[in-house]
Design an enzyme around this catalytic site. Structure first.
Site: not given
Ligand code: DX5
Ligand code: ZN
Length: 214
Positions: A6, A30, A32, A34, A63, A65, A136, A174
């Protein structure tokens, strides 16, 4: 299996160096994304994805969010996304198949994600349509949280359902993934391991290799 670091946890002061390292050892990147509304954090837009597309051939796994994934799917598809995953909790069930179709029409693989409090059974109506289910294993919003053990059972259930019905979706996990749980996750039927803090808090190549458990 696929490793999907990520880039939420990448050290942006060493962007070029770390991307070059990822290119040599990882399978996917990946992203993320947000929006500060669906989750209490704000990350990056399409221009950052474009920067990774210019520097990495790895599969771009986005991904979302976000509260309005229908708005953002064309935005990230145009920026180079190859897989786009939205949250079950962000789209009413009656509109989920339509969004999956829209993602496919944009030339991307379509994924759906469930938060820790959502049971996999709610996905039944779309399992024959999606290319990926993202479990998740932490509350979405921040890297560096602890893995939630009830995630194992969700993965087992999704792997069982896939086998029973002959579906072809990949199972991705994840949140809090590390060398401590990778073997068990793969045994449960997981195909893609997302890891942020575990990968970037150590030697990237060693950490990614330790997730492979091959
Ligand atoms: C949460 C993110 C995290 C990220 C991974 O919203 O999606 O889960 O990808 O983070 P780690 O591997 O640091 O938990
Ligand atoms: Zn993610």
């Amino acid at each position: 299996m696929y490793t999907a670091p990520s880039i939420l946890s990448l050290d942006y002061t060493k962007f070029a160096e770390q991307v070059a390292e990822l290119n040599e050892c990882a399978d996917w990147l990946h992203f993320d994304v947000m929006d500060g509304h669906f989750v209490p954090n704000l990350t990056f837009g399409p221009d950052i994805l474009k920067a990774f597309c210019r520097t990495s051939p790895l599969f771009k796994d986005v991904h979302l969010m976000v509260s309005d994934p229908a708005f953002f799917t064309p935005v990230f598809a145009k920026a180079g996304a190859e897989g786009i995953t939205f949250h079950y909790e962000a789209v009413e069930e009656a509109k989920q198949s339509e969004l999956i179709e829209a993602i496919h029409e944009l030339g991307c693989k379509a994924g759906i994600s469930i938060k820790p409090g959502t049971e996999p059974e709610v996905l039944e109506a779309v399992l024959d349509k999606v290319d990926l289910v993202l479990v998740m294993s932490v509350e979405p919003g921040f890297g560096g949280q602890s893995f939630i053990p009830s995630s194992y059972d969700k993965i087992r259930k999704l792997a069982k359902r896939r086998k029973e019905k002959g579906y072809s979706y990949l199972i991705e996990v994840d949140g809090g993934v590390s060398d401590q749980n990778a073997a068990e996750l793969l045994k449960c039927g997981c195909d893609v391991l997302v890891a942020g803090s575990y990968v970037f808090k150590g030697n990237i190549k060693e950490r990614v290799a330790s997730l492979r458990q091959e």
